[in-house]
Enzyme design. Structure first.
Site, PDB file in Angstrom:
ATOM      1  N   GLY A  45      24.282  15.073  25.341  1.00 45.89           N
ATOM      2  CA  GLY A  45      24.320  16.170  26.305  1.00 45.89           C
ATOM      3  C   GLY A  45      25.680  16.605  26.803  1.00 45.89           C
ATOM      4  N   GLU A  99      29.804  13.425  31.969  1.00 38.06           N
ATOM      5  CA  GLU A  99      28.344  13.511  31.956  1.00 38.06           C
ATOM      6  C   GLU A  99      27.885  14.964  32.026  1.00 38.06           C
ATOM      7  OE1 GLU A  99      25.633  12.452  31.224  1.00 38.06           O
ATOM      8  OE2 GLU A  99      24.871  10.807  32.416  1.00 38.06           O
ATOM      9  N   ASP A 100      26.686  15.204  31.504  1.00 38.65           N
ATOM     10  CA  ASP A 100      26.107  16.547  31.625  1.00 38.65           C
ATOM     11  C   ASP A 100      25.491  16.748  33.014  1.00 38.65           C
ATOM     12  OD1 ASP A 100      24.090  14.677  31.149  1.00 38.65           O
ATOM     13  OD2 ASP A 100      23.246  15.710  29.415  1.00 38.65           O
ATOM     14  N   ASP A 103      21.243  12.718  37.660  1.00 33.01           N
ATOM     15  CA  ASP A 103      19.891  12.963  38.153  1.00 33.01           C
ATOM     16  C   ASP A 103      19.516  11.800  39.084  1.00 33.01           C
ATOM     17  OD1 ASP A 103      17.416  14.326  38.152  1.00 33.01           O
ATOM     18  OD2 ASP A 103      16.641  13.070  36.554  1.00 33.01           O
ATOM     19  N   LYS A 131      22.193  16.772  40.610  1.00 32.46           N
ATOM     20  CA  LYS A 131      20.892  17.056  41.233  1.00 32.46           C
ATOM     21  C   LYS A 131      20.664  16.014  42.317  1.00 32.46           C
ATOM     22  CE  LYS A 131      17.809  18.078  37.640  1.00 32.46           C
ATOM     23  NZ  LYS A 131      16.520  17.744  36.978  1.00 32.46           N
ATOM     24  N   PHE A 152      14.050  21.299  36.233  1.00 32.78           N
ATOM     25  CA  PHE A 152      14.416  20.787  34.917  1.00 32.78           C
ATOM     26  C   PHE A 152      15.171  21.880  34.170  1.00 32.78           C
ATOM     27  CE2 PHE A 152      13.813  19.785  30.445  1.00 32.78           C
ATOM     28  CZ  PHE A 152      14.195  18.462  30.446  1.00 32.78           C
ATOM     29  N   VAL A 153      16.417  21.578  33.829  1.00 32.19           N
ATOM     30  CA  VAL A 153      17.268  22.597  33.207  1.00 32.19           C
ATOM     31  C   VAL A 153      17.588  22.252  31.755  1.00 32.19           C
ATOM     32  CG1 VAL A 153      18.309  23.402  35.360  1.00 32.19           C
ATOM     33  CG2 VAL A 153      19.342  21.468  34.160  1.00 32.19           C
ATOM     34  N   ASP A 159      18.855  19.224  26.737  1.00 31.38           N
ATOM     35  CA  ASP A 159      17.762  19.547  25.808  1.00 31.38           C
ATOM     36  C   ASP A 159      16.379  19.459  26.445  1.00 31.38           C
ATOM     37  OD1 ASP A 159      17.814  16.621  26.032  1.00 31.38           O
ATOM     38  OD2 ASP A 159      16.330  16.675  24.421  1.00 31.38           O
ATOM     39  N   ARG A 165      20.027  22.784  23.261  1.00 34.01           N
ATOM     40  CA  ARG A 165      21.369  22.276  23.589  1.00 34.01           C
ATOM     41  C   ARG A 165      22.449  23.321  23.320  1.00 34.01           C
ATOM     42  NH1 ARG A 165      21.080  16.641  24.350  1.00 34.01           N
ATOM     43  NH2 ARG A 165      19.583  15.538  23.061  1.00 34.01           N
TER      44      ARG A 165
END
Ligand code: 5GP
Length: 179
Positions: A45, A99-100, A103, A131, A152-153, A159, A165
């Site tokens: 990600g 990091e993407d 969470d 988030k 949820f993105v 993905d 992606r």
């Protein structure tokens, strides 16, 4: 816009601008501390964000990758499985984890612990998205691109079933796609 996307949360232009801003900030702060980080990107990600961000870091950085996943269906929530480990030694190294999204925070906490156990001098974190409403462990990224609501993105590395992606923006999937 992709037909399965309900709405765009962060545009391609906003991401580009933010990567520039974060790159400058990271450059300044590491220069001031006379440190040069090893960028460790978590697959898959964070790859688009890594390539956007790294262009704007004016330091002689090195880049390495790790692929981790959580052990599913066990009691040991929080433990992680290493699918691909780093190529270089991290003993005495300043690491900047890329990091993407943060969470629950479990991945970051475990990877940070692991790298410190391997002898890293410090582990800082840069994440494109945060988030905070979903956090279950006490961890904060040092550099955050965008704080987003609990949705949820997908896109820009993120993905759904390994798809989306490659979207150049961060978007929210239409409900009928995942329901
Ligand atoms: P954490 O350990 O912080 O709960 O999880 C982080 C990982 O979960 C991220 O690296 C990402 O792969 C995945 N993740 C968390 N939230 C989202 C989301 O909104 N969309 C997607 N596509 N992945 C997410």
């Amino acid at each position: 816009m992709h037909k399965n996307i309900d709405h765009v949360l962060v545009s391609a232009e906003q991401i580009t601008d933010k990567a520039k801003e974060l790159g400058r900030q990271i450059t300044e702060e590491y220069k001031e501390r006379k440190e040069v980080p090893l960028l460790v990107a978590l697959l898959k990600g964070s790859v688009p964000f890594l390539s956007e961000l790294a262009k704007h870091i004016e330091l002689d950085i090195q880049i390495d990758f790790m692929d981790v996943s959580s052990y599913e269906g066990t009691e040991s929530i929080g433990d992680i499985k290493i699918n691909l480990d780093l190529h270089c030694s991290v003993k005495g190294v300043s690491i900047l984890l890329v990091e993407d999204i943060v969470d629950t925070g479990r991945t970051l906490k475990e990877v940070t612990r692991l790298l410190k156990n391997k002898g890293a001098k410090e582990v800082k974190v840069v994440s494109l998205l945060d988030k905070p409403d979903r956090r279950v462990v006490d961890i904060k990224a040092d550099y955050v691109g965008f704080t987003i609501p609990n949705e949820f993105v997908v896109g820009f590395g993120l993905d759904y079933n390994q798809k989306y992606r490659n979207l150049p923006y961060i978007g929210v999937l239409k409900k009928e796609i995942y329901e």
